[in-house]
Motif scaffolding. Structure first.
Motif, PDB file in Angstrom:
ATOM      1  N   ALA A  94       0.829  -1.204   0.000  1.00  0.00           N
ATOM      2  CA  ALA A  94       0.000   0.000   0.000  1.00  0.00           C
ATOM      3  C   ALA A  94       0.866   1.259   0.000  1.00  0.00           C
ATOM      4  O   ALA A  94       0.596   2.215  -0.734  1.00  0.00           O
ATOM      5  CB  ALA A  94      -0.956  -0.006   1.195  1.00  0.00           C
ATOM      6  N   VAL A  95       1.918   1.261   0.809  1.00  0.00           N
ATOM      7  CA  VAL A  95       2.813   2.420   0.877  1.00  0.00           C
ATOM      8  C   VAL A  95       3.538   2.600  -0.458  1.00  0.00           C
ATOM      9  O   VAL A  95       3.671   3.725  -0.957  1.00  0.00           O
ATOM     10  CB  VAL A  95       3.797   2.280   2.059  1.00  0.00           C
ATOM     11  CG1 VAL A  95       4.906   3.321   1.982  1.00  0.00           C
ATOM     12  CG2 VAL A  95       3.038   2.393   3.383  1.00  0.00           C
ATOM     13  N   ALA A  96       3.974   1.504  -1.065  1.00  0.00           N
ATOM     14  CA  ALA A  96       4.656   1.588  -2.362  1.00  0.00           C
ATOM     15  C   ALA A  96       3.741   2.175  -3.433  1.00  0.00           C
ATOM     16  O   ALA A  96       4.209   2.843  -4.354  1.00  0.00           O
ATOM     17  CB  ALA A  96       5.151   0.202  -2.785  1.00  0.00           C
ATOM     18  N   GLU A  97       2.433   1.968  -3.300  1.00  0.00           N
ATOM     19  CA  GLU A  97       1.480   2.491  -4.282  1.00  0.00           C
ATOM     20  C   GLU A  97       1.022   3.913  -3.967  1.00  0.00           C
ATOM     21  O   GLU A  97       0.303   4.511  -4.753  1.00  0.00           O
ATOM     22  CB  GLU A  97       0.270   1.562  -4.396  1.00  0.00           C
ATOM     23  CG  GLU A  97       0.604   0.180  -4.918  1.00  0.00           C
ATOM     24  CD  GLU A  97       1.286   0.177  -6.287  1.00  0.00           C
ATOM     25  OE1 GLU A  97       1.187   1.177  -7.031  1.00  0.00           O
ATOM     26  OE2 GLU A  97       1.932  -0.826  -6.610  1.00  0.00           O
ATOM     27  N   GLY A  98       1.396   4.445  -2.797  1.00  0.00           N
ATOM     28  CA  GLY A  98       1.062   5.839  -2.494  1.00  0.00           C
ATOM     29  C   GLY A  98       0.289   6.077  -1.217  1.00  0.00           C
ATOM     30  O   GLY A  98      -0.069   7.214  -0.919  1.00  0.00           O
ATOM     31  N   ALA A  99       0.019   5.036  -0.438  1.00  0.00           N
ATOM     32  CA  ALA A  99      -0.684   5.204   0.838  1.00  0.00           C
ATOM     33  C   ALA A  99       0.274   5.720   1.902  1.00  0.00           C
ATOM     34  O   ALA A  99       1.494   5.556   1.794  1.00  0.00           O
ATOM     35  CB  ALA A  99      -1.299   3.884   1.290  1.00  0.00           C
ATOM     36  N   THR A 100      -0.301   6.319   2.930  1.00  0.00           N
ATOM     37  CA  THR A 100       0.471   6.818   4.067  1.00  0.00           C
ATOM     38  C   THR A 100      -0.069   6.174   5.338  1.00  0.00           C
ATOM     39  O   THR A 100      -1.273   6.272   5.603  1.00  0.00           O
ATOM     40  CB  THR A 100       0.322   8.354   4.187  1.00  0.00           C
ATOM     41  OG1 THR A 100       0.709   8.955   2.955  1.00  0.00           O
ATOM     42  CG2 THR A 100       1.164   8.903   5.316  1.00  0.00           C
ATOM     43  N   PRO A 101       0.783   5.525   6.135  1.00  0.00           N
ATOM     44  CA  PRO A 101       0.296   4.956   7.406  1.00  0.00           C
ATOM     45  C   PRO A 101      -0.114   6.060   8.378  1.00  0.00           C
ATOM     46  O   PRO A 101       0.534   7.100   8.460  1.00  0.00           O
ATOM     47  CB  PRO A 101       1.503   4.189   7.952  1.00  0.00           C
ATOM     48  CG  PRO A 101       2.419   4.008   6.783  1.00  0.00           C
ATOM     49  CD  PRO A 101       2.172   5.182   5.881  1.00  0.00           C
ATOM     50  N   ALA A 102      -1.199   5.832   9.110  1.00  0.00           N
ATOM     51  CA  ALA A 102      -1.633   6.766  10.151  1.00  0.00           C
ATOM     52  C   ALA A 102      -0.661   6.675  11.321  1.00  0.00           C
ATOM     53  O   ALA A 102      -0.100   5.609  11.593  1.00  0.00           O
ATOM     54  CB  ALA A 102      -3.046   6.420  10.615  1.00  0.00           C
ATOM     55  N   GLU A 103      -0.473   7.782  12.022  1.00  0.00           N
ATOM     56  CA  GLU A 103       0.389   7.756  13.202  1.00  0.00           C
ATOM     57  C   GLU A 103      -0.211   6.888  14.298  1.00  0.00           C
ATOM     58  O   GLU A 103       0.495   6.136  14.950  1.00  0.00           O
ATOM     59  CB  GLU A 103       0.619   9.169  13.725  1.00  0.00           C
ATOM     60  CG  GLU A 103       1.579   9.966  12.884  1.00  0.00           C
ATOM     61  CD  GLU A 103       1.894  11.315  13.520  1.00  0.00           C
ATOM     62  OE1 GLU A 103       1.933  11.412  14.766  1.00  0.00           O
ATOM     63  OE2 GLU A 103       2.097  12.265  12.749  1.00  0.00           O
ATOM     64  N   VAL A 110      -4.533  -4.718  12.847  1.00  0.00           N
ATOM     65  CA  VAL A 110      -5.130  -3.811  11.865  1.00  0.00           C
ATOM     66  C   VAL A 110      -4.146  -2.665  11.648  1.00  0.00           C
ATOM     67  O   VAL A 110      -3.522  -2.201  12.596  1.00  0.00           O
ATOM     68  CB  VAL A 110      -6.475  -3.224  12.371  1.00  0.00           C
ATOM     69  CG1 VAL A 110      -7.027  -2.182  11.407  1.00  0.00           C
ATOM     70  CG2 VAL A 110      -7.489  -4.327  12.623  1.00  0.00           C
ATOM     71  N   ARG A 111      -4.022  -2.223  10.417  1.00  0.00           N
ATOM     72  CA  ARG A 111      -3.224  -1.036  10.122  1.00  0.00           C
ATOM     73  C   ARG A 111      -4.115  -0.034   9.404  1.00  0.00           C
ATOM     74  O   ARG A 111      -4.755  -0.355   8.408  1.00  0.00           O
ATOM     75  CB  ARG A 111      -2.008  -1.355   9.243  1.00  0.00           C
ATOM     76  CG  ARG A 111      -0.944  -2.166   9.932  1.00  0.00           C
ATOM     77  CD  ARG A 111      -0.347  -1.419  11.137  1.00  0.00           C
ATOM     78  NE  ARG A 111       0.542  -2.277  11.892  1.00  0.00           N
ATOM     79  CZ  ARG A 111       0.173  -3.008  12.943  1.00  0.00           C
ATOM     80  NH1 ARG A 111      -1.076  -2.986  13.364  1.00  0.00           N
ATOM     81  NH2 ARG A 111       1.041  -3.750  13.580  1.00  0.00           N
ATOM     82  N   VAL A 112      -4.137   1.184   9.934  1.00  0.00           N
ATOM     83  CA  VAL A 112      -4.891   2.279   9.334  1.00  0.00           C
ATOM     84  C   VAL A 112      -3.928   3.050   8.438  1.00  0.00           C
ATOM     85  O   VAL A 112      -2.828   3.407   8.862  1.00  0.00           O
ATOM     86  CB  VAL A 112      -5.475   3.217  10.411  1.00  0.00           C
ATOM     87  CG1 VAL A 112      -6.242   4.364   9.758  1.00  0.00           C
ATOM     88  CG2 VAL A 112      -6.358   2.440  11.378  1.00  0.00           C
ATOM     89  N   LEU A 113      -4.365   3.269   7.200  1.00  0.00           N
ATOM     90  CA  LEU A 113      -3.579   4.035   6.238  1.00  0.00           C
ATOM     91  C   LEU A 113      -4.485   5.082   5.607  1.00  0.00           C
ATOM     92  O   LEU A 113      -5.707   5.008   5.746  1.00  0.00           O
ATOM     93  CB  LEU A 113      -3.020   3.111   5.144  1.00  0.00           C
ATOM     94  CG  LEU A 113      -2.057   2.044   5.652  1.00  0.00           C
ATOM     95  CD1 LEU A 113      -2.735   0.694   5.639  1.00  0.00           C
ATOM     96  CD2 LEU A 113      -0.811   2.007   4.810  1.00  0.00           C
ATOM     97  N   PHE A 114      -3.879   6.033   4.910  1.00  0.00           N
ATOM     98  CA  PHE A 114      -4.622   7.043   4.175  1.00  0.00           C
ATOM     99  C   PHE A 114      -4.303   6.900   2.696  1.00  0.00           C
ATOM    100  O   PHE A 114      -3.138   6.727   2.325  1.00  0.00           O
ATOM    101  CB  PHE A 114      -4.241   8.456   4.632  1.00  0.00           C
ATOM    102  CG  PHE A 114      -4.498   8.696   6.093  1.00  0.00           C
ATOM    103  CD1 PHE A 114      -5.788   8.885   6.559  1.00  0.00           C
ATOM    104  CD2 PHE A 114      -3.453   8.725   6.991  1.00  0.00           C
ATOM    105  CE1 PHE A 114      -6.030   9.109   7.910  1.00  0.00           C
ATOM    106  CE2 PHE A 114      -3.687   8.947   8.334  1.00  0.00           C
ATOM    107  CZ  PHE A 114      -4.975   9.133   8.800  1.00  0.00           C
ATOM    108  N   ASP A 115      -5.345   6.962   1.853  1.00  0.00           N
ATOM    109  CA  ASP A 115      -5.101   6.954   0.419  1.00  0.00           C
ATOM    110  C   ASP A 115      -4.599   8.344   0.013  1.00  0.00           C
ATOM    111  O   ASP A 115      -4.553   9.255   0.853  1.00  0.00           O
ATOM    112  CB  ASP A 115      -6.349   6.497  -0.352  1.00  0.00           C
ATOM    113  CG  ASP A 115      -7.515   7.471  -0.319  1.00  0.00           C
ATOM    114  OD1 ASP A 115      -7.340   8.678  -0.062  1.00  0.00           O
ATOM    115  OD2 ASP A 115      -8.650   7.010  -0.552  1.00  0.00           O
ATOM    116  N   PRO A 116      -4.196   8.552  -1.237  1.00  0.00           N
ATOM    117  CA  PRO A 116      -3.651   9.859  -1.632  1.00  0.00           C
ATOM    118  C   PRO A 116      -4.611  11.040  -1.453  1.00  0.00           C
ATOM    119  O   PRO A 116      -4.154  12.178  -1.342  1.00  0.00           O
ATOM    120  CB  PRO A 116      -3.307   9.659  -3.111  1.00  0.00           C
ATOM    121  CG  PRO A 116      -3.012   8.197  -3.215  1.00  0.00           C
ATOM    122  CD  PRO A 116      -3.998   7.541  -2.277  1.00  0.00           C
TER     123      PRO A 116
END
Length: 183
Positions: A94-103, A110-116
């Motif tokens: 997900a990060v390689a495709e452009g997502a950012t992990p939430a702090e 579970v991992r919360v991420l943000f899309d672009p």
């Protein structure tokens, strides 16, 4: 006499974004889904084999939600959950495709991420995957409880129907004792 319920099928969940095509491209790469409809300001993806898809529409006034939210923040209206078999590999992809992990990460599986565009989404490991589930230590639970309490997060009930005493100009309330928390 009631009217018969018409046939309803969920076609897609639609996400607003400043640029529908850009956000659709992120999810296409993330999920490996096919673009089945594209026109100015609108894109729809479907999974291989069919099922409900994801739609993306351009909304210039879109404001990304804040997560976790505090009183007065832009709230998310929904989020997407994606099951993965390997959490670390899923996050790396997900990060390689452009997502950012939430702090803030509220759960161990579970991992919360943000899309672009800033929409939160979750990657999770199903608890029915063969093998022993990861242990949750009492220390970890206590740490997460403290972090949540310190963030002054708002509940859905507070967001939808805030306490009248919290409105500007309302009389101050007496402080109530804090409930005991895990230590």
């Amino acid at each position: 006499m009631s009217t018969p319920r018409p046939s309803l099928t969920l076609s897609s969940t639609v996400l607003d974004a400043p640029d529908a095509a850009e956000l659709a491209d992120f999810y296409r790469r993330l999920l490996g889904w096919e673009t089945v409809q594209e026109e100015p300001g609108w894109v729809k993806l479907l999974p291989p084999g069919g099922g409900s898809g994801l739609g993306f529409q351009t909304a210039k006034p879109y404001v990304p939600p804040v997560w976790p939210a505090a009183l007065g923040d832009q709230l998310m209206m929904l989020h997407l959950d994606f099951e993965v078999t390997d959490l670390e590999a899923g996050v790396a992809h997900a990060v390689a495709e452009g997502a950012t992990p939430a702090e803030f990460q509220p759960q161990h599986d579970v991992r919360v991420l943000f899309d672009p565009a800033g929409h939160p989404f979750c990657l999770f490991v199903n608890d029915q995957v063969p093998g022993e589930p990861p242990a949750i230590s009492p220390e970890w639970v206590a740490e997460q409880t403290r972090e949540i309490a310190e963030q002054d997060r708002v509940t859905i009930q507070d967001a939808v129907a805030p306490d009248p005493a919290d409105r500007p100009g309302a009389p101050a309330r007496r402080a109530e004792p804090e409930p005991d928390t895990l230590t």
